[in-house]
Design a protein around this motif. Structure first.
Motif, short mmCIF file in Angstrom:
data_model
loop_
_atom_site.label_atom_id
_atom_site.label_comp_id
_atom_site.label_asym_id
_atom_site.label_seq_id
_atom_site.Cartn_x
_atom_site.Cartn_y
_atom_site.Cartn_z
N ILE A 199 108.86 11.99 113.10
CA ILE A 199 107.52 12.51 113.36
C ILE A 199 106.80 12.85 112.06
O ILE A 199 105.57 12.72 111.98
CB ILE A 199 107.61 13.72 114.32
CG1 ILE A 199 108.04 13.23 115.70
CG2 ILE A 199 106.27 14.45 114.41
CD1 ILE A 199 108.26 14.31 116.72
N PHE A 247 112.64 17.01 125.50
CA PHE A 247 111.36 16.53 125.98
C PHE A 247 111.11 17.16 127.36
O PHE A 247 112.01 17.21 128.20
CB PHE A 247 111.36 15.01 126.14
CG PHE A 247 111.30 14.23 124.84
CD1 PHE A 247 112.15 14.52 123.79
CD2 PHE A 247 110.39 13.19 124.69
CE1 PHE A 247 112.09 13.80 122.60
CE2 PHE A 247 110.33 12.46 123.52
CZ PHE A 247 111.18 12.76 122.47
N ASP A 294 110.65 21.08 122.89
CA ASP A 294 110.17 20.61 121.59
C ASP A 294 109.03 19.61 121.70
O ASP A 294 108.09 19.64 120.90
CB ASP A 294 111.33 19.93 120.83
CG ASP A 294 112.53 20.83 120.68
OD1 ASP A 294 112.43 21.84 119.96
OD2 ASP A 294 113.57 20.54 121.32
N VAL A 295 109.14 18.69 122.66
CA VAL A 295 108.16 17.61 122.80
C VAL A 295 107.52 17.73 124.17
O VAL A 295 108.17 17.51 125.20
CB VAL A 295 108.82 16.22 122.64
CG1 VAL A 295 107.76 15.12 122.74
CG2 VAL A 295 109.56 16.13 121.31
N CYS A 301 105.41 16.30 126.98
CA CYS A 301 105.10 14.93 127.40
C CYS A 301 103.95 14.93 128.39
O CYS A 301 104.06 15.49 129.48
CB CYS A 301 106.33 14.28 128.02
SG CYS A 301 107.70 14.10 126.85
N THR A 348 105.66 22.70 117.91
CA THR A 348 105.75 21.84 119.09
C THR A 348 105.11 20.48 118.81
O THR A 348 104.10 20.39 118.12
CB THR A 348 105.05 22.51 120.29
OG1 THR A 348 105.64 23.78 120.51
CG2 THR A 348 105.18 21.68 121.55
N TRP A 349 105.71 19.43 119.36
CA TRP A 349 105.20 18.07 119.21
C TRP A 349 104.62 17.57 120.53
O TRP A 349 105.01 18.02 121.61
CB TRP A 349 106.32 17.14 118.74
CG TRP A 349 106.90 17.52 117.42
CD1 TRP A 349 106.24 17.89 116.28
CD2 TRP A 349 108.30 17.57 117.07
NE1 TRP A 349 107.12 18.16 115.26
CE2 TRP A 349 108.40 17.97 115.71
CE3 TRP A 349 109.48 17.30 117.77
CZ2 TRP A 349 109.61 18.12 115.05
CZ3 TRP A 349 110.70 17.44 117.11
CH2 TRP A 349 110.77 17.85 115.77
N PHE A 382 103.59 14.24 122.99
CA PHE A 382 103.85 12.85 123.38
C PHE A 382 102.81 12.46 124.43
O PHE A 382 102.59 13.20 125.38
CB PHE A 382 105.26 12.79 123.97
CG PHE A 382 105.66 11.53 124.70
CD1 PHE A 382 106.57 10.65 124.14
CD2 PHE A 382 105.19 11.25 125.98
CE1 PHE A 382 106.99 9.51 124.84
CE2 PHE A 382 105.60 10.12 126.68
CZ PHE A 382 106.50 9.24 126.10
#
Length: 352
Positions: free
Chosen positions: A13, A145, A199-200, A202, A242-243, A245
């Protein structure tokens, strides 16, 4: 292996050189195996968890949600027997077939006043023991995720696509009311998911067909993109690690710069039927992580194991400079997909 899957994804990332290209057979936070494929998996392996059996680089954990009213069926004049209702009270009917896409019943199709939209019950979020499940996965070194919602897609599911598209032009205040209601809930779900340690986040918001966008890009930028900015900025302000998607099928090349600018970190699928992965990677690969997706529509179900291994090999070569990609299916693994093809993909994707 000194680097764990979480650390490796962080490098992907950040567009640093990752130790390996991570892979999964899931679609973000959604289990990748349709029901019939899951049955084959159990028969072939005796196992219950594809992520453990095949060694995916990610794990999933999503918050439970439920309809916020007393009876979603009461929102509809009539539905087919066997219709299931989601957290918004939208009816979904698969016609008795397994692993298929379904007909939807929009509960706000007949709404003519903003107050009717505002009165529609929003889903209820139940965090339950998600945080402890996420903590256990983190202890094993996995990034997690989690499903975090939609904006455009849920809006037209609530209203019906034809009516929603007409609203955008002829009744923009009604359209904005639906979008606002959905976006407010998505923001709440995203914040609760981040609070649980996911974390991800979606998000699923199909904006494309294989021939182009479903929605005029100017309308997407006017109505949808600002709400996504609000959601992502709300999460980022409280949970900066935080990521994000985004899943959006179809030929969406025209709005990829906007998706990047909005702040998403990962884009799925770069659909092979209508976009060229190498071309998109050259244009945007330094700005957003692009999922390298095997076609769930053609190659995965109808190719050979040899062709699938060659496809993975070609992707590895294309991404060798930094390993900044994710190997995964373009959508749910369909019932026609041979078991041998699934094994070939997993083995080739895991190979160092």
């Amino acid at each position: 292996m000194s680097t764990n899957p979480y650390e490796n994804l962080a490098r992907v990332i950040r567009h640093e050189h990752a130790d390996w290209i991570p892979f999964t057979l899931d679609v973000g936070a959604t289990p990748g195996f349709t029901g019939p494929v899951m049955e084959v998996f159990r028969e072939q392996t005796g196992a219950e968890h594809p992520e453990e059996y095949f060694g995916y680089d990610f794990r999933t954990a999503s918050l439970a949600t439920r309809f916020g009213g007393p009876d979603p069926a009461a929102l509809h004049a009539s539905v087919e027997p066997g219709t299931a209702f989601d957290e918004w009270g939208i009816g979904h009917w698969a016609g008795g077939a397994a692993g298929t896409y379904e007909k939807t019943y929009p509960p706000l199709a007949a709404a003519s006043q903003i107050r009717e939209i505002e009165a529609h019950p929003s889903p209820i979020i139940d965090a339950g023991r998600t945080a402890s499940a996420v903590e256990a996965l983190h202890a094993r070194g996995y990034p997690v995720f989690g499903y975090a919602g939609s904006i455009y897609e849920w809006s037209w599911w609530l209203r019906g696509m034809e009516q929603f598209m007409m609203d955008l032009l002829a009744a923009p205040k009604l359209a904005e009311a639906v979008i606002r209601k959905v976006a407010d809930y998505t923001k709440a779900l995203a914040l609760e998911s981040a609070r649980a340690g996911i974390d991800v986040l979606c998000f699923y918001d199909d904006a494309g067909m294989q021939t182009g966008l479903q929605i005029d890009p100017a309308l997407w930028r006017r109505f949808i993109q600002p709400r996504w900015r609000e959601v992502l900025e709300a999460v980022r302000s409280q949970f900066p690690e935080t990521w994000f998607f985004l899943h959006s099928c179809g030929r969406i090349e025209e709005i990829i710069p906007d998706i990047v600018d909005t702040g998403f970190h990962i884009l799925h699928p770069i659909q092979p039927e209508c976009m060229d992965y190498a071309k998109i990677r050259r244009a945007f690969g330094r700005d957003i992580v692009l999922c390298a997706t095997i076609s769930a529509q053609t190659l995965f179900p109808f190719g050979t194991p040899h062709e699938i291994r060659n496809w993975v090999r070609d992707i590895r070569q294309l991404c060798a400079a930094d390993n900044c990609a994710i190997l995964c299916p373009s959508n749910l693994v369909q019932p026609e997909t041979p078991w041998e093809n699934i094994v070939a993909f997993a083995e080739a994707a895991r190979a160092s």
